[in-house]
Scaffold this motif. Structure first.
Motif, PDB file in Angstrom:
ATOM      1  N   MET A   1       0.847  -1.182   0.000  1.00  0.00           N
ATOM      2  CA  MET A   1       0.000   0.000   0.000  1.00  0.00           C
ATOM      3  C   MET A   1       0.896   1.250   0.000  1.00  0.00           C
ATOM      4  N   ILE A   2       0.687   2.110  -0.961  1.00  0.00           N
ATOM      5  CA  ILE A   2       1.469   3.344  -1.059  1.00  0.00           C
ATOM      6  C   ILE A   2       0.820   4.405  -0.164  1.00  0.00           C
ATOM      7  N   THR A   3       1.646   5.020   0.653  1.00  0.00           N
ATOM      8  CA  THR A   3       1.205   6.078   1.559  1.00  0.00           C
ATOM      9  C   THR A   3       1.972   7.358   1.239  1.00  0.00           C
ATOM     10  N   LEU A   4       1.543   8.449   1.850  1.00  0.00           N
ATOM     11  CA  LEU A   4       2.273   9.714   1.672  1.00  0.00           C
ATOM     12  C   LEU A   4       3.707   9.594   2.179  1.00  0.00           C
ATOM     13  N   ASP A   5       3.918   8.857   3.275  1.00  0.00           N
ATOM     14  CA  ASP A   5       5.282   8.681   3.798  1.00  0.00           C
ATOM     15  C   ASP A   5       6.175   7.954   2.798  1.00  0.00           C
ATOM     16  N   LYS A   6       5.637   6.930   2.158  1.00  0.00           N
ATOM     17  CA  LYS A   6       6.429   6.197   1.164  1.00  0.00           C
ATOM     18  C   LYS A   6       6.707   7.069  -0.056  1.00  0.00           C
ATOM     19  N   LEU A   7       5.728   7.828  -0.457  1.00  0.00           N
ATOM     20  CA  LEU A   7       5.922   8.727  -1.594  1.00  0.00           C
ATOM     21  C   LEU A   7       6.946   9.810  -1.261  1.00  0.00           C
ATOM     22  N   LYS A   8       6.919  10.292  -0.032  1.00  0.00           N
ATOM     23  CA  LYS A   8       7.910  11.294   0.404  1.00  0.00           C
ATOM     24  C   LYS A   8       9.322  10.708   0.329  1.00  0.00           C
ATOM     25  N   THR A   9       9.477   9.466   0.776  1.00  0.00           N
ATOM     26  CA  THR A   9      10.785   8.812   0.693  1.00  0.00           C
ATOM     27  C   THR A   9      11.217   8.674  -0.759  1.00  0.00           C
ATOM     28  N   TYR A  10      10.313   8.275  -1.620  1.00  0.00           N
ATOM     29  CA  TYR A  10      10.599   8.157  -3.053  1.00  0.00           C
ATOM     30  C   TYR A  10      11.103   9.498  -3.592  1.00  0.00           C
ATOM     31  N   GLN A  11      10.433  10.569  -3.217  1.00  0.00           N
ATOM     32  CA  GLN A  11      10.815  11.901  -3.689  1.00  0.00           C
ATOM     33  C   GLN A  11      12.154  12.342  -3.110  1.00  0.00           C
ATOM     34  N   GLU A  12      12.429  12.007  -1.847  1.00  0.00           N
ATOM     35  CA  GLU A  12      13.709  12.381  -1.232  1.00  0.00           C
ATOM     36  C   GLU A  12      14.889  11.812  -2.001  1.00  0.00           C
ATOM     37  N   PHE A  13      14.689  10.648  -2.599  1.00  0.00           N
ATOM     38  CA  PHE A  13      15.750  10.018  -3.374  1.00  0.00           C
ATOM     39  C   PHE A  13      15.555  10.223  -4.873  1.00  0.00           C
ATOM     40  N   ASP A  62      -7.411   0.801 -16.328  1.00  0.00           N
ATOM     41  CA  ASP A  62      -6.568  -0.105 -15.546  1.00  0.00           C
ATOM     42  C   ASP A  62      -5.658   0.660 -14.593  1.00  0.00           C
ATOM     43  N   ILE A  63      -5.074   1.761 -15.048  1.00  0.00           N
ATOM     44  CA  ILE A  63      -4.195   2.559 -14.180  1.00  0.00           C
ATOM     45  C   ILE A  63      -5.002   3.174 -13.038  1.00  0.00           C
ATOM     46  N   GLU A  64      -6.162   3.711 -13.345  1.00  0.00           N
ATOM     47  CA  GLU A  64      -7.011   4.294 -12.292  1.00  0.00           C
ATOM     48  C   GLU A  64      -7.412   3.238 -11.263  1.00  0.00           C
ATOM     49  N   ALA A  65      -7.758   2.042 -11.737  1.00  0.00           N
ATOM     50  CA  ALA A  65      -8.136   0.967 -10.821  1.00  0.00           C
ATOM     51  C   ALA A  65      -6.955   0.580  -9.930  1.00  0.00           C
ATOM     52  N   LYS A  66      -5.770   0.468 -10.528  1.00  0.00           N
ATOM     53  CA  LYS A  66      -4.581   0.119  -9.754  1.00  0.00           C
ATOM     54  C   LYS A  66      -4.234   1.234  -8.768  1.00  0.00           C
ATOM     55  N   LEU A  67      -4.387   2.466  -9.197  1.00  0.00           N
ATOM     56  CA  LEU A  67      -4.118   3.617  -8.337  1.00  0.00           C
ATOM     57  C   LEU A  67      -5.013   3.583  -7.101  1.00  0.00           C
ATOM     58  N   HIS A  68      -6.290   3.336  -7.294  1.00  0.00           N
ATOM     59  CA  HIS A  68      -7.227   3.296  -6.170  1.00  0.00           C
ATOM     60  C   HIS A  68      -6.996   2.083  -5.274  1.00  0.00           C
ATOM     61  N   ALA A  69      -6.608   0.962  -5.871  1.00  0.00           N
ATOM     62  CA  ALA A  69      -6.412  -0.260  -5.090  1.00  0.00           C
ATOM     63  C   ALA A  69      -5.115  -0.261  -4.297  1.00  0.00           C
ATOM     64  N   SER A  70      -4.134   0.532  -4.730  1.00  0.00           N
ATOM     65  CA  SER A  70      -2.806   0.423  -4.125  1.00  0.00           C
ATOM     66  C   SER A  70      -2.341   1.669  -3.381  1.00  0.00           C
ATOM     67  N   THR A  71      -3.214   2.638  -3.213  1.00  0.00           N
ATOM     68  CA  THR A  71      -2.863   3.835  -2.449  1.00  0.00           C
ATOM     69  C   THR A  71      -3.766   3.948  -1.223  1.00  0.00           C
ATOM     70  N   ALA A  72      -3.223   4.570  -0.194  1.00  0.00           N
ATOM     71  CA  ALA A  72      -3.921   4.628   1.085  1.00  0.00           C
ATOM     72  C   ALA A  72      -5.130   5.549   1.077  1.00  0.00           C
ATOM     73  N   ASP A  73      -5.052   6.650   0.310  1.00  0.00           N
ATOM     74  CA  ASP A  73      -6.127   7.640   0.373  1.00  0.00           C
ATOM     75  C   ASP A  73      -6.032   8.614  -0.800  1.00  0.00           C
ATOM     76  N   GLU A  74      -7.000   9.518  -0.850  1.00  0.00           N
ATOM     77  CA  GLU A  74      -7.040  10.495  -1.945  1.00  0.00           C
ATOM     78  C   GLU A  74      -5.839  11.444  -1.904  1.00  0.00           C
ATOM     79  N   ALA A  75      -5.348  11.763  -0.717  1.00  0.00           N
ATOM     80  CA  ALA A  75      -4.180  12.652  -0.609  1.00  0.00           C
ATOM     81  C   ALA A  75      -2.960  12.025  -1.287  1.00  0.00           C
ATOM     82  N   THR A  76      -2.788  10.728  -1.132  1.00  0.00           N
ATOM     83  CA  THR A  76      -1.668  10.036  -1.779  1.00  0.00           C
ATOM     84  C   THR A  76      -1.845  10.028  -3.286  1.00  0.00           C
TER      85      THR A  76
END
Length: 93
Positions: A1-13, A62-76
């Motif tokens: 599950m992708i969260t804002l914290d994981k996305l922040k780490t991705y962006q930091e690198f 398919d991308i929208e479905a995957k996005l909704h299924a694999s992210t924690a919330d709308e903010a992510t």
């Protein structure tokens, strides 16, 4: 599950999995996996492709479905979309 914290780490690198692997320790390394990293890459590439207007409707669905299924919330989801816009066309990953 992708969260804002994981996305922040991705962006930091700056999306550099090798840099993350070499530099991260402890909590940063333990809460995010390679699979999370690859999923973020995949979602960003899919969103960028959709942004060109050239993606087939089935691909966009398919991308929208995957996005909704694999992210924690709308903010992510919004943060992922914003990252695609920041990077510009052709540089999603």
């Amino acid at each position: 599950m992708i969260t804002l914290d994981k996305l922040k780490t991705y962006q930091e690198f700056n999306g550099d999995i090798d840099g993350w692997t070499r530099a991260s320790k402890g909590r940063v390394k333990s809460f995010m996996t390679d699979a999370d990293w690859y999923l973020i890459d995949e979602l960003l590439m899919g969103l960028a492709t959709m942004g060109t207007g050239l993606a087939a409707p089935s691909f966009a669905h398919d991308i929208e479905a995957k996005l909704h299924a694999s992210t924690a919330d709308e903010a992510t989801r919004a943060a992922l979309r914003a990252l695609v816009v920041q990077r510009g066309p052709g540089s999603a990953a």
